[in-house]
Structure formats: structure tokens, C-alpha cells
Write a protein that holds these residues in place. Structure first.
Motif, PDB file in Angstrom:
ATOM      1  N   TYR A  23       1.360   8.667   2.014  1.00  0.00           N
ATOM      2  CA  TYR A  23       2.672   8.008   2.095  1.00  0.00           C
ATOM      3  C   TYR A  23       3.709   8.858   1.359  1.00  0.00           C
ATOM      4  O   TYR A  23       3.346   9.622   0.459  1.00  0.00           O
ATOM      5  CB  TYR A  23       2.602   6.600   1.485  1.00  0.00           C
ATOM      6  N   SER A  58       5.585   8.232  -1.015  1.00  0.00           N
ATOM      7  CA  SER A  58       5.506   8.096  -2.474  1.00  0.00           C
ATOM      8  C   SER A  58       4.394   8.952  -3.069  1.00  0.00           C
ATOM      9  O   SER A  58       4.348   9.148  -4.276  1.00  0.00           O
ATOM     10  CB  SER A  58       5.298   6.634  -2.852  1.00  0.00           C
ATOM     11  N   VAL A  96       0.818  -1.206   0.000  1.00  0.00           N
ATOM     12  CA  VAL A  96       0.000   0.000   0.000  1.00  0.00           C
ATOM     13  C   VAL A  96       0.860   1.268   0.000  1.00  0.00           C
ATOM     14  O   VAL A  96       0.514   2.268  -0.608  1.00  0.00           O
ATOM     15  CB  VAL A  96      -0.991  -0.028   1.183  1.00  0.00           C
ATOM     16  N   TYR A  97       2.040   1.201   0.636  1.00  0.00           N
ATOM     17  CA  TYR A  97       2.857   2.406   0.734  1.00  0.00           C
ATOM     18  C   TYR A  97       3.553   2.772  -0.570  1.00  0.00           C
ATOM     19  O   TYR A  97       4.151   3.827  -0.684  1.00  0.00           O
ATOM     20  CB  TYR A  97       3.858   2.311   1.885  1.00  0.00           C
ATOM     21  N   ARG A  98       3.497   1.867  -1.534  1.00  0.00           N
ATOM     22  CA  ARG A  98       4.123   2.215  -2.809  1.00  0.00           C
ATOM     23  C   ARG A  98       3.060   2.552  -3.840  1.00  0.00           C
ATOM     24  O   ARG A  98       3.300   2.512  -5.036  1.00  0.00           O
ATOM     25  CB  ARG A  98       4.925   1.027  -3.343  1.00  0.00           C
ATOM     26  N   ARG A  99       1.832   2.817  -3.379  1.00  0.00           N
ATOM     27  CA  ARG A  99       0.705   2.791  -4.306  1.00  0.00           C
ATOM     28  C   ARG A  99       0.796   3.799  -5.437  1.00  0.00           C
ATOM     29  O   ARG A  99       0.431   3.504  -6.552  1.00  0.00           O
ATOM     30  CB  ARG A  99      -0.619   2.915  -3.577  1.00  0.00           C
ATOM     31  N   ARG A 100       1.227   4.996  -5.176  1.00  0.00           N
ATOM     32  CA  ARG A 100       1.279   5.987  -6.249  1.00  0.00           C
ATOM     33  C   ARG A 100       2.618   6.691  -6.238  1.00  0.00           C
ATOM     34  O   ARG A 100       3.156   6.993  -5.177  1.00  0.00           O
ATOM     35  CB  ARG A 100       0.171   7.025  -6.059  1.00  0.00           C
ATOM     36  N   GLN A 101       3.147   6.936  -7.392  1.00  0.00           N
ATOM     37  CA  GLN A 101       4.386   7.706  -7.458  1.00  0.00           C
ATOM     38  C   GLN A 101       4.041   9.099  -7.959  1.00  0.00           C
ATOM     39  O   GLN A 101       3.343   9.242  -8.938  1.00  0.00           O
ATOM     40  CB  GLN A 101       5.368   7.050  -8.437  1.00  0.00           C
ATOM     41  N   CYS A 102       4.530  10.098  -7.253  1.00  0.00           N
ATOM     42  CA  CYS A 102       4.260  11.466  -7.692  1.00  0.00           C
ATOM     43  C   CYS A 102       5.326  11.899  -8.690  1.00  0.00           C
ATOM     44  O   CYS A 102       6.468  11.567  -8.526  1.00  0.00           O
ATOM     45  CB  CYS A 102       4.259  12.426  -6.517  1.00  0.00           C
TER      46      CYS A 102
END
Lengths: 235, 250
Positions: B136, B138, A229-235
Motif C-alpha cells: 500500500y 503507506s 489494512v491500507y493504513r497498516r504501516r507508515q514508512c
């Protein structure tokens, strides 16, 4: 070729009755290997002087020999070594009263530990040392950083490989039959041998493995999604 | 309140720090300036024990330690009195914004969970991230990540916060929000030591400035004084580009 489907249907529940043994072998060996493998991984990751050399030697020894050979060694020399040890330590115990399944736990853990140690180490190596430093900078101890920050991330990275190892272990557990532990494959052999219907009884095991492993894969996948879940989206 | 004396550090044959000493009073904002490779970052990392200095001592409040031989216990004790803001943020990737701030409080400083949540909320509000509690790393922009990192460093109420080039990894348009946050802390009287290349910021916010070159402190003093009347020739040369008013860097 004639397949006796009636026999398949009759045999199926009998073979299935030994599934708990397969699961027990897998779960116990996996648990032991996870604990020891993680410790090994950390020692190797930190390059602790003597300890990591010993572990590396152990690992190349196990990796360099077939699992069947390891089982033979445990089967033939294990009881002998234990008897010697018990005599030296003055323990009054009958080595031959130790159930074969304990030898099987040991045999399966030996090689799984090695695979897990490498998978977890790869996970640890993938983590930026800044994660450690930022934890230390807010007053946490190395252990606290390890358990709250580093290991959760290392295991997420190692997760797909750990899934593979688990699936491999489910299948390798059939080797326990060599130690006279009867699990599903072992029982299918006994059952088929009795009436010379090997093919039918093996069809039963085939389906059991396929289904059990599919379920395992699905569970691992589901768990991976929650961990990721903590890698779900990259800005 | 913080005093550092005679720090030496070499990487192999390369002597990076050649006897650096300085002191910081409560409420000071100290800017450490210097070109790349002058040892600024190494100095800061030695003070936080991320690098082991070859020689030198540090004293924070009443706690004194040798930078080379300090015991684990001593290092831990000193780290609890300081915090660190990194160039590349180093937020805990597996924790959301508020958990990032809480973790140092609950684990590092033994604050209760309820109290930690309260402090974490307040710190994040202070850096202008009241609407990003459950994001988070990320999912945050660089500037937002750095502000969470500042909130995390601030929440543990350290005696001094070290900043290691806090804006160097940021897109130009995000630099402002981070500098603004730091200026706000300066006005509140938080003691800070900041390694930076942002000259205008150093001049306006810092109370003290230190100019380093080739592992030694060339000049240190009141920030206004150092910027307007540098005493040393080397400092003058370093500042000249900035003072002549170039506003672009290639």
C-alpha cells in the motif's frame, strides 16, 4: 429490596422474543439513514447551491428538537397529513391501516440521518483533493473516483463515529414504544406492569442491551481492522 | 500533436498566466523551467482542467477544446488522452500498488480486468517495482510511490504525460531513482511535459525547454540551445546560477 430472580428467569425468554423488533427497527432506520445521510453529506461537501441550504435547514431543525417531540409530531400529525395528501392525489387508501412500525422507521431515521450526514461529511473533508485529481487524470469519471477511491476512505475515517451512531440507534429504538410498537423495552414495561414486577423485567432488558451492544461493538471493531489494512504501516 | 494557445488565468487580481502558447510534437520531452511563482504549475493544472483557465485553447491530436468553456464530456475526452504525475504522488491510499495502476485502466479506459492486471504488472516492472505489487502507498517510500504514480500514468498509454515537479517532495537520495525512471521513458519516446527544478536533468533529458517568468514564456527552443546559448537576458540570469556550477542550494 427483594429481587424475584425466578421471575427474572421466567421473563427473560419472553422479553428476548421481542429482540427481532428492536433489530428490525435498528437495521431499517440505519439503512435509510446511511443512504440519505451519505447523499446529504455529499451535497453539503460539494456545497451545491440551493440543495445544501435546504439540507442545512432541515438538519438544524432536527438537531434543535428533542427526538421525543419529533415522535409526537409524527404520531399526531403524520396520519392527518397523509390523509390530506391521499385525498389530494386521489389515492384510495386507509391511512390508519399503515402499521405503526413504519412511523417508527421514519421517526428514528430523521435524527440518525443528520448524525450520519455530519460523520460522512467529516470523512469526506479529511480526504485530500489530490485523490480526486489523480482519479480524473487517468480518465475516470467523478462518479467512478467517488465510489472506488473517495467513499471507501471517507467511510473508514467516519467508521468509529458511525459505530457510535449505530449503538445510539439500538438504544433509541426503545422510543418506538411511544408509537405503540412493542420492542424489548416496551414489552418489559407491559410485562412488569401486569404483575408489578418492573424491576425484574427491566433487569432482563438491561442484560439484553448490554450483550447486543457489546456484540455490535465487536463486529464494528473487526470490520474496522479489515478496512484499515491500507493504513497498516507508515514508512 | 499537443498545442496550447493563449492561456490566461488570474486568481482574483493576481494574474498568473498572461497568454501562454506552445506546442509539443510526438516524442518530445518538454521541460518547463522558471522560478517559483512564475505560473508553471498553474499552466499544467489548467491543461488538465484542474483549474479553469480564463481563456485559451488546447488541442491534443484531433480533439480541440476551449480551456474556459469546455463541456464535461470534452474535458473527460481530453483527460483520457493525457495523464498527470503529481508533486505529492497522490496514489489512491486505499489501493495497493498494482490496484493503483489497474483502476485507471479498468474504470477509466474500459480495459478488462485480466488485461489490466497484465498491463499493470508490466508497467510496475518497467519502473523497477516488480517486488512491490501488493504494497500500500503507506508502506512505500516517497520515491517508490512516485514510481508507482509514473507507472499508473504510463499504463493508460496517454498521448502525453504531464509531470508537475515530480521530485520536489522527495528526499535528495530518492530523487535519482525517479529521474532515472523518467529518462528511461524519454528514451522510449514517451511524450512528456515536465515542470522541474532539476536543471541538469532538464538539460540532459529534455528535447525542448521553455523558460517562464511572471506568467509569460520568455524563451523556448531546443533544450541544448537554451541551456548553452540563451538569447534573452532574463533566461541568462536565471540559468547563471546553474551554469556557474553551484551544486548546492540553501
Amino acid at each position: 429490596m427483594n429481587v424475584d430472580w425466578k421471575f427474572v428467569i421466567e421473563a427473560f425468554p419472553q422479553v428476548l422474543a421481542y429482540l427481532p423488533v428492536t433489530i428490525e427497527l435498528t437495521v431499517v432506520a440505519m439503512t435509510i439513514s446511511l443512504i440519505i445521510g451519505t447523499i446529504f453529506a455529499y451535497i453539503n461537501f460539494k456545497k451545491v447551491k440551493v440543495a445544501s441550504q435546504i439540507i442545512r435547514t432541515y438538519m438544524s431543525l432536527i438537531r434543535g428538537t428533542p427526538i421525543v417531540l419529533q415522535i409526537f409530531v409524527i404520531f399526531h400529525f403524520g396520519p392527518y397529513l397523509l390523509t390530506e395528501m391521499f385525498q389530494k392525489l386521489n389515492i384510495q387508501a386507509d391511512v390508519y391501516s399503515i402499521k405503526p412500525i413504519y412511523y417508527a422507521f421514519l421517526a428514528l431515521s430523521l435524527s440518525t440521518t443528520v448524525s450520519i450526514a455530519e460523520a460522512v461529511r467529516a470523512g469526506l473533508e479529511s480526504i485530500d483533493k489530490g485523490q480526486f485529481e489523480s482519479g480524473l487524470s487517468v480518465g475516470m469519471t467523478e462518479g467512478q473516483v467517488l465510489f472506488n477511491v473517495v467513499f471507501p476512505q471517507a467511510f473508514t475515517t467516519a467508521w468509529p463515529v458511525l459505530g457510535n451512531i449505530l449503538v445510539g440507534l439500538i438504544k433509541s429504538s426503545s422510543l418506538a414504544f411511544m408509537l405503540s410498537v412493542v420492542e424489548i423495552t416496551g414489552y418489559a414495561r407491559i410485562l412488569g406492569g401486569g404483575v408489578l414486577r418492573y424491576f425484574e423485567s427491566y433487569i432482563c432488558v438491561f442484560f439484553i442491551y448490554i450483550v447486543v451492544i457489546k456484540i455490535t461493538e465487536l463486529i464494528m471493531k473487526k470490520l474496522e481492522e479489515t478496512k484499515l489494512v491500507y493504513r497498516r504501516r507508515q514508512c | 500533436m499537443l498545442s496550447v494557445s493563449n492561456v490566461h488565468k488570474a486568481f482574483g487580481d493576481n494574474e498568473v498566466l498572461k497568454g501562454v502558447s506552445f506546442s509539443v510534437e510526438k516524442g518530445d520531452v518538454v521541460a518547463i523551467l522558471g522560478s517559483s511563482g512564475s505560473g508553471k504549475t498553474t499552466l499544467l493544472r489548467c491543461l488538465e482542467f484542474f483549474e479553469k483557465a480564463d481563456q485559451g485553447t488546447i488541442k491534443i491530436g484531433e480533439t480541440q477544446a476551449d480551456l474556459h468553456t469546455a463541456s464535461r464530456q470534452k474535458i473527460h475526452e481530453l483527460r483520457q488522452k493525457t495523464s498527470f504525475v503529481f508533486q505529492n504522488y497522490n496514489l489512491f491510499n486505499n489501493k495497493n500498488a498494482i490496484e493503483n495502476v489497474e483502476l485507471g485502466l479498468t474504470k477509466g479506459h474500459g480495459v478488462s480486468k485480466v488485461r489490466a492486471k497484465e498491463i499493470a504488472r508490466r508497467s510496475l516492472e518497467e519502473v523497477g517495482l516488480a517486488d512491490r505489487f501488493d504494497y500500500y502507498p503507506s508502506e512505500l517510500s516517497g520515491g517508490q510511490q512516485q514510481r508507482v504514480a509514473i507507472a499508473r500514468a504510463l499504463a493508460v498509454e496517454p498521448e502525453v504525460i504531464f509531470f508537475d515537479e515530480p521530485t520536489s517532495a522527495l528526499d535528495p537520495e530518492l530523487v535519482g531513482e525517479v529521474l532515472e525512471t523518467i529518462s528511461k521513458l524519454a528514451k522510449k519516446g514517451v511524450t512528456m511535459v515536465i515542470v522541474t527544478h532539476e536543471m541538469a536533468f532538464a538539460r540532459d533529458v529534455a528535447t525542448k525547454a521553455i523558460y517562464m517568468d511572471k506568467g509569460v514564456i520568455v524563451e523556448q527552443g531546443e533544450a541544448k540551445e537554451l541551456f548553452t546559448h540563451p538569447k534573452e537576458e532574463r533566461t541568462r540570469q536565471f540559468l547563471s546560477r546553474f551554469l556557474e556550477g553551484y551544486d548546492y542550494v540553501i
